[in-house]
Motif scaffolding. Structure first.
Motif, PDB file in Angstrom:
ATOM      1  N   SER A 158       0.832  -1.206   0.000  1.00  0.00           N
ATOM      2  CA  SER A 158       0.000   0.000   0.000  1.00  0.00           C
ATOM      3  C   SER A 158       0.865   1.253   0.000  1.00  0.00           C
ATOM      4  O   SER A 158       0.553   2.258  -0.651  1.00  0.00           O
ATOM      5  N   PHE A 159       1.963   1.198   0.733  1.00  0.00           N
ATOM      6  CA  PHE A 159       2.858   2.356   0.864  1.00  0.00           C
ATOM      7  C   PHE A 159       3.988   2.308  -0.158  1.00  0.00           C
ATOM      8  O   PHE A 159       4.309   3.314  -0.802  1.00  0.00           O
ATOM      9  N   GLN A 160       4.618   1.133  -0.296  1.00  0.00           N
ATOM     10  CA  GLN A 160       5.788   1.022  -1.169  1.00  0.00           C
ATOM     11  C   GLN A 160       5.449   1.306  -2.626  1.00  0.00           C
ATOM     12  O   GLN A 160       6.267   1.871  -3.360  1.00  0.00           O
ATOM     13  N   SER A 161       4.265   0.929  -3.076  1.00  0.00           N
ATOM     14  CA  SER A 161       3.869   1.178  -4.460  1.00  0.00           C
ATOM     15  C   SER A 161       3.710   2.667  -4.738  1.00  0.00           C
ATOM     16  O   SER A 161       3.720   3.092  -5.895  1.00  0.00           O
ATOM     17  N   ARG A 162       3.578   3.452  -3.677  1.00  0.00           N
ATOM     18  CA  ARG A 162       3.476   4.910  -3.811  1.00  0.00           C
ATOM     19  C   ARG A 162       4.807   5.598  -3.495  1.00  0.00           C
ATOM     20  O   ARG A 162       4.852   6.814  -3.337  1.00  0.00           O
ATOM     21  N   GLY A 163       5.875   4.821  -3.359  1.00  0.00           N
ATOM     22  CA  GLY A 163       7.186   5.374  -3.065  1.00  0.00           C
ATOM     23  C   GLY A 163       7.389   5.746  -1.615  1.00  0.00           C
ATOM     24  O   GLY A 163       8.369   6.416  -1.268  1.00  0.00           O
ATOM     25  N   ASP A 164       6.483   5.304  -0.735  1.00  0.00           N
ATOM     26  CA  ASP A 164       6.586   5.613   0.692  1.00  0.00           C
ATOM     27  C   ASP A 164       7.193   4.417   1.423  1.00  0.00           C
ATOM     28  O   ASP A 164       6.497   3.441   1.721  1.00  0.00           O
ATOM     29  N   THR A 165       8.479   4.486   1.687  1.00  0.00           N
ATOM     30  CA  THR A 165       9.132   3.432   2.472  1.00  0.00           C
ATOM     31  C   THR A 165       9.330   3.862   3.923  1.00  0.00           C
ATOM     32  O   THR A 165       9.728   3.051   4.764  1.00  0.00           O
ATOM     33  N   ALA A 166       9.067   5.135   4.232  1.00  0.00           N
ATOM     34  CA  ALA A 166       9.291   5.649   5.583  1.00  0.00           C
ATOM     35  C   ALA A 166       8.233   5.132   6.563  1.00  0.00           C
ATOM     36  O   ALA A 166       8.555   4.769   7.697  1.00  0.00           O
ATOM     37  N   THR A 167       6.972   5.093   6.139  1.00  0.00           N
ATOM     38  CA  THR A 167       5.914   4.657   7.045  1.00  0.00           C
ATOM     39  C   THR A 167       6.091   3.204   7.478  1.00  0.00           C
ATOM     40  O   THR A 167       6.034   2.916   8.682  1.00  0.00           O
ATOM     41  N   PRO A 168       6.297   2.249   6.551  1.00  0.00           N
ATOM     42  CA  PRO A 168       6.562   0.877   7.002  1.00  0.00           C
ATOM     43  C   PRO A 168       7.783   0.782   7.910  1.00  0.00           C
ATOM     44  O   PRO A 168       7.815  -0.050   8.824  1.00  0.00           O
TER      45      PRO A 168
END
Length: 518
Positions: free
Chosen positions: A369-379
């Motif tokens: 959900s996050f990584q596909s949007r380029g968000d690796t910080a939240t995980p």
């Protein structure tokens, strides 16, 4: 997408079956003692670094960037980006390998301080670590090739490649008499298998004209990748720090403690690799492509369907691990130097790990959900919070429960991790479960209830049947009980889905062809 998931799952299942044969061979030859403990410790370092820097962090940062370059810029800019990353990975891994070779005693001393008063075991672990660590270099480059092939819709070859490791280790064990002991033979098998796996994927990449060579890195092109890689590394390091904590604490147990955890963990990893990691492997590039193309609804639907299928496929393993763990271990490994006491010890650990199975198989899909949007910080932030819970529980539970306490801490961690991922993703609108997901979950609960009854009431008759097979009594009982459980669960799941109006074919339909599952 579901066809790719089943393809990856099928080949991964094959690798887990060959992995079981390899593990059974290891257990029969090495048992659960000094040599096996040293071998598993030696494997822990490259495998943990592989999980941190290889598929885990690397794919989370690389696949969305590569998919974006491929979708928006074209094949040649994407190839240049991949070649530049190739160069950086190769250089960094050579440096890391040199450091570990030079400071192997220090690395092993940090990882397994309990070996300090057992010099022969410590020396063996150091020697085997130096042999196995080049495996990390091969597997990091393997991850690059795998991610690139996955982004081009090629999933089968990377999923098949791990079979080479299992077959190579078995071949090495078959000629263990040529080595000082079986631990040396298995360690050389691990390293040689890494070279073979990488070679296979390099061949596959050349066939489709990607990753044709190294490129001189340019910061503007790889900047986004490294911005995403930092948090991804920290996030991927979180579960590996927990693994390091398990190894550190279990090294203080009597001989066989490390092996009990390792044997249980290998069984626990079977559904994770076949189902959970396979789902994440297919889902991340699928969601990345769709979000890059503006098809957010299609990405959400793909995720919902994948997670529903993951739950339905993994649930029987959960029931088995928590209801008949000792029978599973005894049936699969109790022969040669692997004793009934070893089976009971590993079975108790397997049950504790099993409590977290359903959460762990879903984490890769939830992270997408996050990584596909380029968000690796939240995980990453969520993983670190869950890690704190894990380590605290390990410290509290290690003394009274030993290896079981370590596994319990891991199970609690993955539930905290999954719960936080889903809560934040739902709040941000990054996930949207449809009615088919809820109905599949309900059908799975029905199937699990009946499967648990089979395990509870069928164990005694199965053992009585197995008694006719002498030394293979536990294996015969396990096969009978497993076959009966598979039939009951499959029939119950299919029947419940039918009553709820869910067609199995709908779960396999292509997203763009079917906007809704019900």
């Amino acid at each position: 997408m579901i066809r790719n998931l089943l393809s990856v799952g099928g080949f991964t299942l094959l690798s887990r079956l060959t992995g079981f044969l390899s593990l059974a061979m290891q257990s029969a030859i090495m048992g659960a003692g000094v040599v096996s403990d040293a071998f598993f410790i030696a494997q822990r370092l490259p495998n943990s670094f592989r999980s941190i820097f290889g598929e885990g962090a690397f794919n989370a940062a690389y696949i969305p960037c590569y998919a974006k370059a491929l979708e928006q810029d074209g094949a040649e800019p994407a190839e240049e980006f991949a070649g530049e990353v190739y160069t950086l990975l190769l250089v960094s891994q050579i440096v890391l390998l040199a450091l570990v070779w030079l400071f192997a005693p220090q690395f092993v001393g940090l990882l397994a301080p309990g070996l300090g008063d057992r010099p022969e075991k410590f020396a063996l672990a150091v020697s085997l670590t130096r042999i196995t660590f080049p495996y990390l270099l091969f597997m990091t480059l393997f991850a690059l090739h795998m991610g690139t092939l996955n982004a081009h819709g090629r999933f089968a070859l990377p999923a098949f490649a791990p079979n080479l490791m299992n077959l190579t280790v078995m071949a090495a064990l078959a000629v263990a008499f040529l080595f000082p002991n079986a631990g040396y033979a298995a360690s050389w098998g691990v390293t040689i298998s890494g070279a073979l796996e990488l070679g296979l994927l390099m061949w596959g990449a050349r066939r489709i004209g990607v990753l044709r060579g190294l490129r001189k890195p340019h910061w503007p092109r790889v900047r986004e990748f490294f911005i995403n890689l930092g948090p991804a590394v920290i996030g991927s390091a979180s579960p590996q720090i927990a693994v390091f904590a398990d190894t550190i604490l279990s090294s203080m147990l009597a001989d066989g403690g490390v092996s009990a955890i390792s044997y249980a963990e290998r069984l626990y990893q079977l559904p994770i690799g076949v189902i959970g990691i396979a789902a994440g492997t297919v889902l991340l590039p699928e969601m990345s492509r769709r979000i890059a193309a503006g098809d957010v609804d299609g990405a959400h639907q793909a995720q919902s369907r994948t997670m529903a299928l993951t739950i339905a496929l993994a649930a029987p393993f959960f029931i088995a691990f928590v209801t008949i763990p000792e029978l599973i271990v005894a049936g699969l490994f109790m022969r040669g130097r692997f004793t009934a006491a070893d089976a009971i010890a590993a079975g108790d650990v397997l049950a504790a790990y099993g409590g977290g199975l359903m959460a762990l198989v879903l984490i890769a899909s939830a992270k997408a959900s996050f990584q596909s949007r380029g968000d690796t910080a939240t995980p990453m932030k969520i993983a670190l919070a869950a890690l704190a819970v894990n380590v605290a529980l390990k410290i509290v539970l290690f003394q009274p429960l030993g290896a079981v306490g370590l596994a319990t801490g891991t199970s609690v961690q993955v539930w905290v991790n999954l719960g936080a991922l889903l809560a934040i993703a739902i709040e941000r609108g990054f996930v949207d479960f449809d009615r088919a997901f809820a109905k599949t979950l309900g059908a799975t609960v029905v199937g699990c209830a009946l499967l648990a009854m089979v395990a509870a009431f069928g164990r005694a008759p199965a053992l009585a049947f197995g008694a006719h097979f002498g030394s293979q009594a536990n294996l015969a009982a396990l096969i009978l009980l497993g076959a009966a459980g598979a039939v009951v669960y499959g029939a119950a799941l299919a029947g419940a889905l039918h009553l709820m109006g869910i067609k199995i074919g709908a779960l396999r339909a292509r997203v763009k062809r079917s906007p809704a599952l019900v």
